[in-house]
Design a protein around this motif. Structure first.
Motif, short mmCIF file in Angstrom:
data_model
loop_
_atom_site.label_atom_id
_atom_site.label_comp_id
_atom_site.label_asym_id
_atom_site.label_seq_id
_atom_site.Cartn_x
_atom_site.Cartn_y
_atom_site.Cartn_z
N HIS A 158 64.29 -32.44 112.55
CA HIS A 158 62.90 -32.19 112.94
C HIS A 158 62.69 -30.71 113.27
CE1 HIS A 158 58.95 -33.02 114.70
NE2 HIS A 158 59.31 -32.19 115.66
N ARG A 159 63.57 -30.14 114.08
CA ARG A 159 63.44 -28.74 114.49
C ARG A 159 63.58 -27.80 113.29
NH1 ARG A 159 60.52 -25.98 116.92
NH2 ARG A 159 60.87 -26.76 118.98
N ILE A 177 60.40 -27.76 111.39
CA ILE A 177 59.39 -26.96 112.08
C ILE A 177 59.64 -25.48 111.83
CG2 ILE A 177 58.57 -26.26 114.39
CD1 ILE A 177 57.54 -29.01 113.63
N ASN A 182 56.78 -28.25 109.56
CA ASN A 182 56.62 -29.68 109.33
C ASN A 182 57.90 -30.40 109.74
OD1 ASN A 182 56.38 -32.27 108.34
ND2 ASN A 182 55.69 -31.67 106.31
N GLY A 183 57.87 -31.08 110.85
CA GLY A 183 59.04 -31.78 111.35
C GLY A 183 59.48 -32.94 110.50
N ARG A 184 58.65 -33.39 109.60
CA ARG A 184 59.02 -34.51 108.72
C ARG A 184 59.54 -34.05 107.36
NH1 ARG A 184 53.53 -37.62 109.74
NH2 ARG A 184 52.92 -35.47 109.74
#
Length: 70
Positions: free
Chosen positions: A21-22, A25, A30-32
């Protein structure tokens, strides 16, 4: 799927200890991103190169070895 692209992301995750996730980002806002790529999602070629450049810059900023030397 571009396995070399996902391998570069996985190498960065392993080198930094950051979560998927990080990393998403940091490189794309976008964490996904990473789970989506693992499930067969794609990104535009220009986005892929921007992500790879951000991975390179983050490795340099964190004083990590280049991905090809890891």
């Amino acid at each position: 799927m571009d396995h070399a692209f996902l391998d570069a992301i996985d190498s960065f995750i392993a080198a930094t200890g950051l979560s998927e996730h990080r990393v998403g980002i940091i490189v794309a806002g976008n964490g996904r991103l990473v789970p989506r790529l693992r499930n067969g999602g794609r990104v535009w070629p220009d986005t892929k190169w921007r992500i790879l450049e951000k991975l390179r810059a983050e490795r340099e900023r964190r004083n990590l070895p280049p991905e090809d030397a890891a």
